[in-house]
Design an enzyme around this catalytic site. Structure first.
Site: not given
Ligand code: ATR
Length: 276
Positions: A19, A66, A70, A91, A107, A130-131, A133, A242
């Site tokens: 992290s 994380t 979550k 989060n 987020d 993507g699918a 979180g 990102g």
């Protein structure tokens, strides 16, 4: 210098060693000379509930979470914000001595703050890959931002269908094999899969059908320039990495715990980059 009155926050996760949040928050604490500390808390998912329950008794101001934490903590919350409710995950927790635990999801906020300066008024079609979180937070952010058409594909179609059902009619699912064709006419392409991350395969996609004006963004930030970001940049598309999402999602949490609205500076980005 940390005193006996220091405000303490941290990140609960498993694993948590990767992290960047401790560097991020401790940079701001030092920058604003705040008597406070942000610590990594490696907690196994099976111990998550027990640990979160005890935090109010320890005077901890709050924590980030994380995955899968979550979603695990949801039953413990006294209250949660609208974004957390819509996404179905938190989060960030704000914790009080009286035992109340407030949940936030920052987020979606972090995602949109990161790309907003680049998308301008082009908010017609967005394509999300993507699918998990992360994709859920991205879809919520895009709906809230007013994108008119949100198209999504995921390797496992059932997960894409479940995500679309969650957002009742706002997301159009397409087969993973059709991902190249989906790019036609898009204003925005988001990689919300883990593909392209260090140690993972690159995202298998051809950008040929994507308009050159479309913004391309990746939730992956290790490496900062993923194969997708590189390919998009090489053909002249505007790109957004990102790392900005990670930094932006931390802003409301820092403000809630430590009372200062922290600034995002190039120096901060460089410090985090050196750590990746
Ligand atoms: P997160 O919640 O952080 O988004 P996740 O739930 O593990 O993490 O989701 C990872 C995403 O990357 C998923 O959409 C996953 O697709 P599946 O639902 O089919 O698992 C996607 N992903 C991971 N590896 C992949 C691969 N090799 N090819 C295609 N998609 C992949």
């Amino acid at each position: 210098m940390i005193s006996g009155k220091a405000k303490v926050a941290g990140v609960v996760g498993w694993p948590v060693s990767h992290s960047l949040s401790p560097r991020l928050h401790n940079y701001w604490l030092s920058h604003y000379s705040i008597d406070g500390l942000y610590i990594p808390l490696p907690v196994k998912p099976e111990d998550c509930i027990e640990v979160i329950k005890i935090l109010p008794k320890m005077g901890i101001r709050g924590v980030n979470l994380t995955l899968p934490h979550k979603e695990l903590v949801m039953p413990l919350l006294t209250d949660m914000d609208d974004d957390a409710r819509a996404i179905g995950a938190v989060n960030t927790l704000m914790i009080s001595y009286d035992g109340t635990i407030q949940g936030m999801n920052t987020d979606a906020y972090g995602f949109i703050k990161n790309i907003r300066p680049h998308i301008g008024t082009r908010k017609n079609k967005a394509v999300v890959l993507g699918a998990g979180g992360a994709a859920r937070a991205v879809c919520h952010a895009l709906i809230k931002e007013g994108f008119t058409e949100i198209m999504l594909a995921n390797r496992t179609q059932e997960k894409a269908d479940a995500l679309a059902a969650h957002f009742a009619g706002r997301i159009q699912v397409r087969a993973w094999d059709l991902r190249n064709n989906m790019l036609e006419g898009a204003d925005l392409l988001v990689n919300a899969t883990s593909l392209g991350m260090e140690g993972h395969e690159p995202l298998p996609i051809s950008l040929d059908a994507l308009p050159k004006t479309a913004v391309v963004t990746d939730i992956v930030y290790i490496p900062l320039v993923t194969p997708l970001i590189k390919a998009a940049k090489d053909r002249g598309n505007p790109v957004v990495d990102g790392l900005g999402m990670l930094i932006h999602q931390a802003v409301p949490a820092f403000k809630a715990w430590f009372g200062v609205n922290p600034e995002i500076t190039p120096e901060l980005r460089n410090i985090l980059l050196k750590a990746t």
